[in-house]
Design a protein around this motif. Structure first.
Motif, PDB file in Angstrom:
ATOM      1  N   ARG A 126     -15.348   7.902   9.259  1.00 32.55           N
ATOM      2  CA  ARG A 126     -16.438   9.072   9.274  1.00 32.55           C
ATOM      3  C   ARG A 126     -15.636  10.331   8.590  1.00 32.55           C
ATOM      4  NH1 ARG A 126     -17.029   7.093  14.450  1.00 32.55           N
ATOM      5  NH2 ARG A 126     -16.128   8.992  15.489  1.00 32.55           N
ATOM      6  N   HIS A 130     -17.453  12.279   5.515  1.00 31.67           N
ATOM      7  CA  HIS A 130     -17.682  13.854   5.609  1.00 31.67           C
ATOM      8  C   HIS A 130     -17.056  14.572   4.425  1.00 31.67           C
ATOM      9  CE1 HIS A 130     -18.445  13.637  10.021  1.00 31.67           C
ATOM     10  NE2 HIS A 130     -19.788  13.566   9.465  1.00 31.67           N
ATOM     11  N   HIS A 134     -18.987  16.479   1.551  1.00 28.00           N
ATOM     12  CA  HIS A 134     -18.723  18.074   1.266  1.00 28.00           C
ATOM     13  C   HIS A 134     -18.521  18.228  -0.021  1.00 28.00           C
ATOM     14  CE1 HIS A 134     -17.164  21.839   2.318  1.00 28.00           C
ATOM     15  NE2 HIS A 134     -17.973  21.886   3.533  1.00 28.00           N
ATOM     16  N   ALA A 226     -19.577  16.769  12.296  1.00 22.67           N
ATOM     17  CA  ALA A 226     -20.083  17.091  10.906  1.00 22.67           C
ATOM     18  C   ALA A 226     -20.047  18.831  10.749  1.00 22.67           C
ATOM     19  CB  ALA A 226     -21.554  16.671  10.894  1.00 22.67           C
ATOM     20  N   PHE A 231     -19.785  21.424   7.765  1.00 23.00           N
ATOM     21  CA  PHE A 231     -21.410  21.490   7.474  1.00 23.00           C
ATOM     22  C   PHE A 231     -22.030  22.423   8.582  1.00 23.00           C
ATOM     23  CE2 PHE A 231     -19.963  17.510   5.797  1.00 23.00           C
ATOM     24  CZ  PHE A 231     -20.523  17.443   4.763  1.00 23.00           C
TER      25      PHE A 231
END
Length: 559
Positions: A126, A130, A134, A226, A231
């Motif tokens: 994960r 991410h 990004h 996240a 984010f």
């Protein structure tokens, strides 16, 4: 990561209703058609085909590691007219080890979708997803994560995930002529499929066991991850998915600061770093440059990329790449290597999506070491240094025996061209200049400028009747174009300096440079600027010995 090799034939039978519920939400969140969609965990392409029909002008990049699912994906793409030309397929599992393979192949995306798959990834996987998102997500793009169990009858009925403490969904059945396939969640969280014939006899039964030692994150945990990964939650709530944008901190604005305001902060940072650095101007927005917004630990940064082409017959083409991809950076605080690495990755993704290629250039303060590691890791090397020497009570030095210093004359023209061609070849070898089929014809422009300049600003060294060196200094009025490199005013720019190979080591260069420095001092200039090949053991060491120190470094990556 879960494999679908033994359940692929059944898994997708139950995905229609999930996509039936998801597609209207995507249409509402993206009322305008995206230019490029990146779909992580594209599976069999069921969603890819539907999104392609929803947005007929969009392009797609589908990331799918499982060969069974990928075979179904390829089949769907080939069965839909025109779709093979719109979808790139990346056969990679998302993991830290695959980031170098995936990142350069991702476009700048308006929409990144991780549908029905994030909860089956491990923590490191994960984190890798991410990081990739990004790097490729446009500043105004959306990152969407479905947080609901896709095999629920109601995809928006809450965050059902394997191992959660809730009642399992009731079995669901899909009819296959006289046969049927039943999907059920067992009490321990395992997913099972039972394929029966018309009489109810079991033809095949398979299941995916739940790993009780690897609890799956819920929506709140996915959101927190996240945000920690850079984010922002823009507050666009949807019960079945997380809606995210590029950002840095919870509640922070996704809108980048204005170039003007950030330039003021950037100049304050430069003044602290080196008081001799000149203030920068707000980066030009002409030509619609590509803009990257960075959240830094102690501030923000903007980077603007534009492509500049120099005609091959322009004299200046000798000193710059023909096609330059120039990145102008304005930052309110130091850019750490990790943030610089992220920026360079995003820039490379944007370049990969644009037609043509150019030599990448980044000009940074020479005293700023924070981004250097990232530049080196991304194939950049110092190309040229803009250096400064403060004027002092310099007087023209005496010439050694057998050497005279005088003004250049038209009769010296061809010999001066010989010296500059030799200089250009040396600088090109060390990365400070650009190769050219006929450098002599372009260098003639600079020789003619020297010969036309008013007396007292150019000198040649002569020994035994032969010109062995040249130096040319521009008066302050003609050096205004270079003056912004430093906070000093006024300044002179030392544009040409060359010594014949046969005359090196005899003090000719020091003699000529001394005349130029004395002239700058007598003109009232506060300093002298020049550019030299940063890696040349001839230029760099000589100018350092003469008292010049780097203000700016131009970093270059070719190819």
């Amino acid at each position: 990561m879960r494999t679908f090799a033994h359940i692929g034939e059944y898994h997708e039978l139950f995905m229609d209703r999930a996509w039936d519920a998801l597609l209207p939400r995507l249409a509402a969140l993206r009322p305008t058609e995206p230019r490029h969609v990146v779909e992580f965990g594209a599976g069999s392409g069921l969603g890819t085909v539907r999104m392609a029909a929803l947005w007929p002008g969009a392009r797609f990049t589908a990331v799918e590691p499982d060969p069974t699912m990928r075979a179904m994906l390829m089949s769907r793409l080939s069965a839909t007219p025109g779709l093979l030309a719109r979808v790139d397929v990346l056969p990679y599992a998302v993991a830290p080890s695959t980031i170098p393979a995936i990142a350069p192949r991702l476009p700048v995306a308006d929409l990144v979708l991780a549908a029905h798959m994030l909860q089956v990834l491990g923590d490191d996987e994960r984190a890798a997803l991410h990081a990739l998102t990004h790097r490729c997500l446009a500043d105004d793009g959306l990152f969407l994560i479905t947080a609901a169990q896709p095999h629920s009858d109601e995809p928006d009925d809450g965050p059902h995930h394997v191992g959660a403490s809730h009642h399992p969904h009731p079995p669901r059945t899909v009819q296959l002529a006289s046969q049927h396939v039943e999907e059920r969640w067992d009490p321990d969280g395992s997913l099972a499929y039972v394929h029966r014939d018309a009489e109810g006899r079991v033809l095949r039964s398979v299941s995916v066991a739940h790993d009780h030692d690897a609890p799956r994150p819920g929506p709140d945990e996915l959101l927190a991850e996240a945000i920690d990964a850079g984010f922002d939650d823009p507050g666009q709530r949807d019960p079945a998915m997380l809606v995210l944008r590029r950002g840095g901190r919870r509640g922070s604005s996704s809108q980048p600061p204005s170039p003007g305001a950030l330039t003021d902060a950037h100049n304050a940072l430069l003044a602290k770093l080196d008081p001799r650095l000149g203030p920068t101007m707000p980066p030009s927005l002409d030509g619609d440059p590509v803009t990257f917004h960075l959240r830094l630990p102690d501030g923000e940064a903007l980077a603007l990329w534009r492509r500049i082409e120099t005609p091959a017959d322009e004299p200046y083409a000798l000193f710059v790449p023909r096609v330059q991809d120039v990145l102008a950076i304005r930052a309110s605080s130091a850019i750490p290597a990790s943030a610089m690495s992220d920026l360079l990755d995003r820039w490379e993704i944007a370049r990969a999506a644009a037609p043509g290629t150019g030599t990448r250039l980044v000009r940074l303060a020479a005293a700023d070491s924070s981004p250097v590691r990232a530049l080196l890791d991304h194939g950049f090397a110092p190309s040229t240094s803009t250096a400064l020497r403060l004027t002092a009570d310099d007087t023209a030095p005496a010439a050694p025996p057998g050497v005279t210093v005088r003004e250049p004359s038209p009769a010296d023209r061809e010999r001066l061209l010989d010296l500059l061609v030799e200089m250009h070849a040396s600088d090109t070898a060390w990365g400070g200049s650009t190769s050219h089929d006929d450098p002599r014809s372009l260098l003639a422009h600079y020789v003619d400028e020297v010969l036309a300049r008013e007396p007292g600003w150019s000198w040649v060294a002569q020994s035994e009747g032969e010109v062995t060196g040249l130096v040319s200094l521009a008066p302050p009025a003609d050096s205004a174009w270079a003056a912004p490199a430093t906070s000093l005013r006024p300044v002179c720019y030392l544009g040409l300096a060359a010594v014949a190979t046969t005359a090196r080591g005899r003090g000719v260069g020091r003699l000529l440079a001394g005349h130029a420095l004395a002239r700058a001092a007598s003109s009232g200039a506060a300093g002298v600027l020049l550019d030299h090949a940063a890696l040349s053991p001839l230029s760099a060491t000589f100018w350092h010995r003469m008292g010049f120190r780097p203000l700016w470094t131009t970093w270059v990556a070719r190819g």
